[in-house]
Write an enzyme that holds these catalytic residues in place. Structure first.
Site, PDB file in Angstrom:
ATOM      1  N   HIS A 198       0.825  -1.201   0.000  1.00 49.87           N
ATOM      2  CA  HIS A 198       0.000   0.000   0.000  1.00 49.87           C
ATOM      3  C   HIS A 198       0.867   1.262   0.000  1.00 49.87           C
ATOM      4  O   HIS A 198       2.058   1.220   0.291  1.00 49.87           O
ATOM      5  CB  HIS A 198      -0.905   0.019   1.246  1.00 49.87           C
ATOM      6  CG  HIS A 198      -2.090  -0.896   1.150  1.00 49.87           C
ATOM      7  ND1 HIS A 198      -1.998  -2.245   1.415  1.00 49.87           N
ATOM      8  CD2 HIS A 198      -3.381  -0.669   0.783  1.00 49.87           C
ATOM      9  CE1 HIS A 198      -3.195  -2.798   1.242  1.00 49.87           C
ATOM     10  NE2 HIS A 198      -4.054  -1.867   0.853  1.00 49.87           N
ATOM     11  N   LYS A 255      -0.814   4.763   4.922  1.00 47.44           N
ATOM     12  CA  LYS A 255      -1.714   3.806   5.590  1.00 47.44           C
ATOM     13  C   LYS A 255      -1.293   3.619   7.050  1.00 47.44           C
ATOM     14  O   LYS A 255      -0.106   3.466   7.339  1.00 47.44           O
ATOM     15  CB  LYS A 255      -1.649   2.474   4.844  1.00 47.44           C
ATOM     16  CG  LYS A 255      -2.666   1.470   5.315  1.00 47.44           C
ATOM     17  CD  LYS A 255      -2.821   0.336   4.325  1.00 47.44           C
ATOM     18  CE  LYS A 255      -3.891  -0.639   4.788  1.00 47.44           C
ATOM     19  NZ  LYS A 255      -5.210  -0.008   4.868  1.00 47.44           N
TER      20      LYS A 255
END
EC number: 1.17.1.8
Lengths: 245, 245, 245, 245
Positions: free
Chosen positions: B132, B136
């Protein structure tokens, strides 16, 4: 379970003998090759036999096995519709015997083809890229062509892949297999690999299978041996054993 | 089909208004946001409503929609077991109404989780790598944890992953989620990506999902709108709409 | 460093204005667009200018900047050999000024092309797979064609890729660019991606570039702005700034 | 070129004997193994020798080769700084002889490490994922640790990877090698694979190396044999032969 091997001295057969010997829940009974009597298998109280032999002898093998109540897991090629009908007829007379004939025992290959079919209806776009060693004679691979056809059948009510290509070099957009572009890469250092790429707005799903060893059929053959007796009669392919439906 | 949108001025809601307007088989009826009366939806003869609003208002929205015989497709979060029971009770009184509540409408994500579960029993080894953007806050991602748990449940009768690691640096082998190693990569230039890797003798199967755009939920919401009426009562997740069983 | 932007109201220009404002070591001086006098840039004591404008105006812009001793980083297209010669002539008269003109500022793209060239001599096989969104008009992409040509030039003393293909469907083996197979995938959910695959006995090397956002040029433009003054005269491409030799 | 092999009956040595025999520009002179006299090599007018033997005998081998004016390409392990100094001393007396000692002859592995170092300064983020068969004892692999260290050294003036992780499971973010996260996957069906992932705004660059066969050292050893004579004295690693600078 007591398991024998036909074609036990061939490359694949010898690998299967070793695999059966190493499996804790299986007992190896007998290996039979050209010149050995099939009766060795029955005498050793074999319950199931693995057959990786030759189209010339496989029908005789199956007749013997069915007559003797021995289940068969067959990777030998050359099964025409006529031959399959013959096997079914023999099995009609022995409702307790199971024969499984499969063109491909690699579980990853079978699963990836199954998943590709299931995903096919839910994406705007799909293409197949297969990658193999450079000694391969056909392009695309038989597996890639079969995968593309199954995908095409599953999405036949969808519009074709969007594609605005207006200027292109010959071959850039791959081979057209029932409307699905298939690309074949041939590269030293590879064995057998395939990617199915699906795309829709903002996301893609890729199903990739890598086979890097000629022994990737072993786990699928063992799975088939363990479960063949559950399905008396003739079964084609290992897919029905994978509890996918 | 006549479709309205709740939370029509929010980022997600506005995207859905545009998507409904662009879909040839759907007619946009009304967009409702904070301050607007819900009655606008009924007056415009709305058959189904998309709700991407807020936990504080979504229950009132659902009460209104069910009472007025309007189907609902809901991406709003915050549904406790208690809330789901309440929705079921309301639906008991209106057997013609369908509500679908889903934590994730990205079809690729849902399919990859489903396929991972199906494949889990047939491979010796499985690991999850999720990748990601670096903003995050949680590692592993909620999706990766859920995927690992589903896989662990599916293979609970199998031996654990083989692993001969005897010397290792802390963290090298990832997080342990119910026995499945999960690795989290955080990299500038990424959005949301996940790979499930399965391996057995000589072959691997990789299921990869890439989400590169915040609009990847759109096709799944439209699919849900088109098919919600087929399933009166409460449905959780879009998986039952994907004809996977 | 004091930095101005030409074409400041265009999509790319506006992105660059924001990027300059956010960079701690750069000071934004002035944004100039159609109708604004170029003198704004000189009055604001601009040291370097970013030009993403139009072939019709870029030569006038460069004349002004060079005359005023302002360095230029140019992403505008349309530079013929004739135009480049003109720029060099102007620069001959101002040995303190630097102009950098680049067709591609994405650092990852430039590095992957460079690495591909360097690796080319050491592998038996090489192929290129490029993957783009389905709205793209040309196949293969310009970048893929250029990459293949650079690779072909680097390995011109090597034998061609081994390839035993004897039966194939049209297009399966890709487009032939100077002897290098190039495959073009067009898929919804993608942006711009390229893989160069190299293979030799038992191993492969893959160089993959993914561009998932139209702003991937930003870090390369900022790098060029910071280092342009080190190279008075005309520089083509950002490669010389990457200290690769 | 006339080439001999030390350790000719070992697995690696036997592979190298075959490779020399098959190379059109090389002539195999003699294979020597435990018990055979080293003089066989000199008598057969060997120009270069490949040594894949054992730390216990390699120093004696090198003394003999250097004294007899035979170049050496060495894959045997166990070279301490002390041993390397000894080799240098021997070579000082024979300025016409070349010795190349390398820990890794896989060209793809060496190139990917080199490219990773070169790219390191130009990306905000970098992580390493290495994937191996489950019989491997150490995690991360030695190659991954070395790659991470080289990258860390190359980017030591850059800020650390951005990472907003605030909630995480132990191990999710990998091992920390000089500030670079390294993730180790252990999976049946794999051999030896490594990915270095670089990311910056809107783009990523991935350098992946796959070694699927224990013979991937062969092309690198042959390259070293062909070019070793160009570099009298001691050379460490095959990187200097790849014309990368």
């Amino acid at each position: 379970m007591r398991v024998g091997v036909l074609g036990a001295k061939g490359k694949v057969g010898a690998t299967m003998v070793r695999a059966v010997e190493e499996a804790e829940d299986l007992t190896f009974t007998a290996g039979v090759d050209a010149g050995d009597p099939l009766s060795l298998l029955a005498e050793a109280q074999t319950e199931a036999v693995i057959d990786f032999t030759h189209p010339d002898v496989v029908m005789d093998n199956l007749k013997f096995l069915i007559d003797n109540g021995i289940h068969a897991v067959v990777g030998t090629t050359g099964f025409t519709d006529e031959r399959l009908d013959q096997v079914r007829t023999w099995l009609d007379a022995r409702s307790d015997v199971a024969v499984l004939i499969a063109p491909n025992f690699a579980i990853g290959a079978v699963l990836s083809m199954h998943f590709a079919q299931r995903a096919a209806r839910f994406f705007e776009s799909v293409e197949v890229v297969e990658l193999h060693h450079p000694h391969k004679a056909d392009a695309p691979s038989g597996t890639a062509v079969r995968t593309a056809r199954l995908i095409a059948a599953a999405r036949k009510e969808l519009p074709p892949n969007p594609d605005a290509t207006s200027t292109s070099l010959d071959g850039a957009r791959g081979a057209d297999v029932d409307g699905i572009p298939v690309h074949s890469v041939r590269l030293a250092g590879l064995v057998a690999h395939q990617e199915v790429l699906f795309g829709t707005q903002g996301e893609t799903l890729t199903i990739r299978h890598d086979s890097i060893d000629r022994t990737s059929f072993v786990p699928g053959v063992l799975l088939a041996v363990r479960r063949v007796a559950e399905r008396p009669g003739l079964t084609i392919g290992i897919e029905p054993l994978l509890d996918l439906e």
